[in-house]
Scaffold this motif. Structure first.
Motif, PDB file in Angstrom:
ATOM      1  N   UNK A   2       0.827  -1.206   0.000  1.00 20.27           N
ATOM      2  CA  UNK A   2       0.000   0.000   0.000  1.00 20.27           C
ATOM      3  C   UNK A   2       0.861   1.255   0.000  1.00 20.27           C
ATOM      4  N   UNK A   3       2.047   1.186   0.620  1.00 21.20           N
ATOM      5  CA  UNK A   3       2.970   2.322   0.619  1.00 21.20           C
ATOM      6  C   UNK A   3       3.380   2.686  -0.802  1.00 21.20           C
ATOM      7  N   UNK A   4       3.755   1.687  -1.565  1.00 19.96           N
ATOM      8  CA  UNK A   4       4.153   1.935  -2.955  1.00 19.96           C
ATOM      9  C   UNK A   4       2.980   2.474  -3.760  1.00 19.96           C
ATOM     10  N   UNK A   5       1.816   1.856  -3.582  1.00 20.17           N
ATOM     11  CA  UNK A   5       0.630   2.258  -4.342  1.00 20.17           C
ATOM     12  C   UNK A   5       0.277   3.719  -4.066  1.00 20.17           C
ATOM     13  N   UNK A   6       0.468   4.157  -2.838  1.00 21.51           N
ATOM     14  CA  UNK A   6       0.114   5.517  -2.440  1.00 21.51           C
ATOM     15  C   UNK A   6       0.976   6.570  -3.134  1.00 21.51           C
ATOM     16  N   UNK A   7       2.104   6.170  -3.681  1.00 24.96           N
ATOM     17  CA  UNK A   7       2.999   7.109  -4.371  1.00 24.96           C
ATOM     18  C   UNK A   7       2.500   7.465  -5.773  1.00 24.96           C
ATOM     19  N   UNK A   8       1.485   6.758  -6.254  1.00 26.31           N
ATOM     20  CA  UNK A   8       1.006   6.936  -7.623  1.00 26.31           C
ATOM     21  C   UNK A   8      -0.450   7.371  -7.628  1.00 26.31           C
ATOM     22  N   UNK A   9      -0.790   8.217  -8.602  1.00 27.34           N
ATOM     23  CA  UNK A   9      -2.196   8.572  -8.791  1.00 27.34           C
ATOM     24  C   UNK A   9      -2.881   7.415  -9.533  1.00 27.34           C
ATOM     25  N   UNK A  10      -4.191   7.407  -9.526  1.00 23.97           N
ATOM     26  CA  UNK A  10      -4.943   6.308 -10.161  1.00 23.97           C
ATOM     27  C   UNK A  10      -4.605   6.134 -11.643  1.00 23.97           C
ATOM     28  N   UNK A  11      -4.326   7.245 -12.349  1.00 28.59           N
ATOM     29  CA  UNK A  11      -4.006   7.129 -13.777  1.00 28.59           C
ATOM     30  C   UNK A  11      -2.562   6.698 -14.018  1.00 28.59           C
ATOM     31  N   UNK A  12      -1.780   6.503 -12.956  1.00 28.46           N
ATOM     32  CA  UNK A  12      -0.406   6.016 -13.066  1.00 28.46           C
ATOM     33  C   UNK A  12      -0.291   4.546 -12.630  1.00 28.46           C
ATOM     34  N   UNK A  13      -1.436   3.894 -12.469  1.00 25.37           N
ATOM     35  CA  UNK A  13      -1.459   2.499 -12.033  1.00 25.37           C
ATOM     36  C   UNK A  13      -2.083   1.649 -13.130  1.00 25.37           C
ATOM     37  N   UNK A  14      -1.433   0.515 -13.412  1.00 28.51           N
ATOM     38  CA  UNK A  14      -2.016  -0.417 -14.371  1.00 28.51           C
ATOM     39  C   UNK A  14      -1.807  -1.841 -13.887  1.00 28.51           C
ATOM     40  N   UNK A  15      -2.593  -2.747 -14.446  1.00 29.69           N
ATOM     41  CA  UNK A  15      -2.500  -4.147 -14.086  1.00 29.69           C
ATOM     42  C   UNK A  15      -1.821  -4.908 -15.209  1.00 29.69           C
ATOM     43  N   UNK A  16      -0.733  -5.580 -14.869  1.00 29.33           N
ATOM     44  CA  UNK A  16      -0.056  -6.455 -15.824  1.00 29.33           C
ATOM     45  C   UNK A  16      -0.719  -7.820 -15.764  1.00 29.33           C
ATOM     46  N   UNK A  17      -1.054  -8.360 -16.934  1.00 28.39           N
ATOM     47  CA  UNK A  17      -1.658  -9.691 -17.011  1.00 28.39           C
ATOM     48  C   UNK A  17      -0.762 -10.555 -17.880  1.00 28.39           C
ATOM     49  N   UNK A  18      -0.368 -11.704 -17.346  1.00 28.64           N
ATOM     50  CA  UNK A  18       0.539 -12.599 -18.046  1.00 28.64           C
ATOM     51  C   UNK A  18      -0.213 -13.781 -18.641  1.00 28.64           C
ATOM     52  N   UNK A  22      -1.463 -15.075 -14.251  1.00 25.51           N
ATOM     53  CA  UNK A  22      -1.028 -14.225 -13.146  1.00 25.51           C
ATOM     54  C   UNK A  22      -1.226 -12.764 -13.525  1.00 25.51           C
ATOM     55  N   UNK A  23      -1.615 -11.961 -12.557  1.00 24.84           N
ATOM     56  CA  UNK A  23      -1.749 -10.524 -12.786  1.00 24.84           C
ATOM     57  C   UNK A  23      -1.443  -9.793 -11.491  1.00 24.84           C
ATOM     58  N   UNK A  24      -0.949  -8.570 -11.626  1.00 21.32           N
ATOM     59  CA  UNK A  24      -0.704  -7.726 -10.464  1.00 21.32           C
ATOM     60  C   UNK A  24      -0.587  -6.281 -10.897  1.00 21.32           C
ATOM     61  N   UNK A  25      -0.775  -5.390  -9.929  1.00 17.77           N
ATOM     62  CA  UNK A  25      -0.738  -3.967 -10.202  1.00 17.77           C
ATOM     63  C   UNK A  25       0.687  -3.432 -10.147  1.00 17.77           C
ATOM     64  N   UNK A  26       0.920  -2.423 -10.980  1.00 14.05           N
ATOM     65  CA  UNK A  26       2.214  -1.739 -11.039  1.00 14.05           C
ATOM     66  C   UNK A  26       1.971  -0.247 -11.162  1.00 14.05           C
ATOM     67  N   UNK A  27       2.972   0.513 -10.736  1.00  8.59           N
ATOM     68  CA  UNK A  27       2.955   1.954 -10.919  1.00  8.59           C
ATOM     69  C   UNK A  27       3.854   2.334 -12.078  1.00  8.59           C
ATOM     70  N   UNK A  28       3.413   3.284 -12.874  1.00  5.81           N
ATOM     71  CA  UNK A  28       4.203   3.754 -14.010  1.00  5.81           C
ATOM     72  C   UNK A  28       5.268   4.709 -13.479  1.00  5.81           C
ATOM     73  N   UNK A  29       6.500   4.240 -13.468  1.00  7.23           N
ATOM     74  CA  UNK A  29       7.625   5.058 -13.000  1.00  7.23           C
ATOM     75  C   UNK A  29       7.970   6.125 -14.019  1.00  7.23           C
ATOM     76  N   UNK A  30       7.820   5.809 -15.291  1.00  9.74           N
ATOM     77  CA  UNK A  30       8.116   6.778 -16.326  1.00  9.74           C
ATOM     78  C   UNK A  30       8.234   6.141 -17.690  1.00  9.74           C
ATOM     79  N   UNK A  31       8.242   6.992 -18.681  1.00  8.73           N
ATOM     80  CA  UNK A  31       8.417   6.605 -20.083  1.00  8.73           C
ATOM     81  C   UNK A  31       9.650   7.331 -20.580  1.00  8.73           C
ATOM     82  N   UNK A  32      10.500   6.614 -21.289  1.00  9.45           N
ATOM     83  CA  UNK A  32      11.740   7.225 -21.772  1.00  9.45           C
ATOM     84  C   UNK A  32      12.025   6.780 -23.197  1.00  9.45           C
ATOM     85  N   UNK A  33      12.820   7.589 -23.896  1.00 11.38           N
ATOM     86  CA  UNK A  33      13.176   7.340 -25.296  1.00 11.38           C
ATOM     87  C   UNK A  33      14.566   6.746 -25.396  1.00 11.38           C
ATOM     88  N   UNK A  34      14.742   5.868 -26.361  1.00 12.35           N
ATOM     89  CA  UNK A  34      16.051   5.316 -26.699  1.00 12.35           C
ATOM     90  C   UNK A  34      15.980   4.814 -28.132  1.00 12.35           C
TER      91      UNK A  34
END
Length: 88
Positions: A2-18, A22-34
């Motif tokens: 819950x500590x980690x989740x609290x660092x993100x707004x609702x639009x920065x959270x997504x669920x990864x589904x494999x 298996x599935x779990x929630x993640x926070x979007x740390x950022x998007x970068x170019x390469x």
């Protein structure tokens, strides 16, 4: 978790589904170019401190996450590490 989740707004959270169901929630740390591509870093909301990297492909309505080919992964991970080491 819950500590980690609290660092993100609702639009920065997504669920990864494999493929194995298996599935779990993640926070979007950022998007970068390469090399003319965009990548996304996702922080798992569990005790592992895992970060998942994917190619980020914008679509008309949302976006798609694409697995990074094995031959490119080390270079993408190194760029992510470099960005994380930069002072704010």
């Amino acid at each position: 978790m819950e500590e980690k989740r609290a660092q993100y707004s609702e639009d920065e959270i997504l669920t990864l589904e494999f493929d194995d169901g298996e599935s779990f929630e993640c926070g979007i740390m950022g998007i970068f170019d390469l090399d003319d591509k965009q990548y996304i870093a996702l922080e798992a909301f569990d005790e592992t401190n895992d970060v998942y990297l994917y190619e980020y492909v914008p679509t008309d309505e949302d976006f798609e996450l694409v697995d990074i080919p094995e031959e490119d992964f080390d270079r993408v991970a190194a760029e992510f590490d470099r960005l994380m080491d930069e002072p704010l």
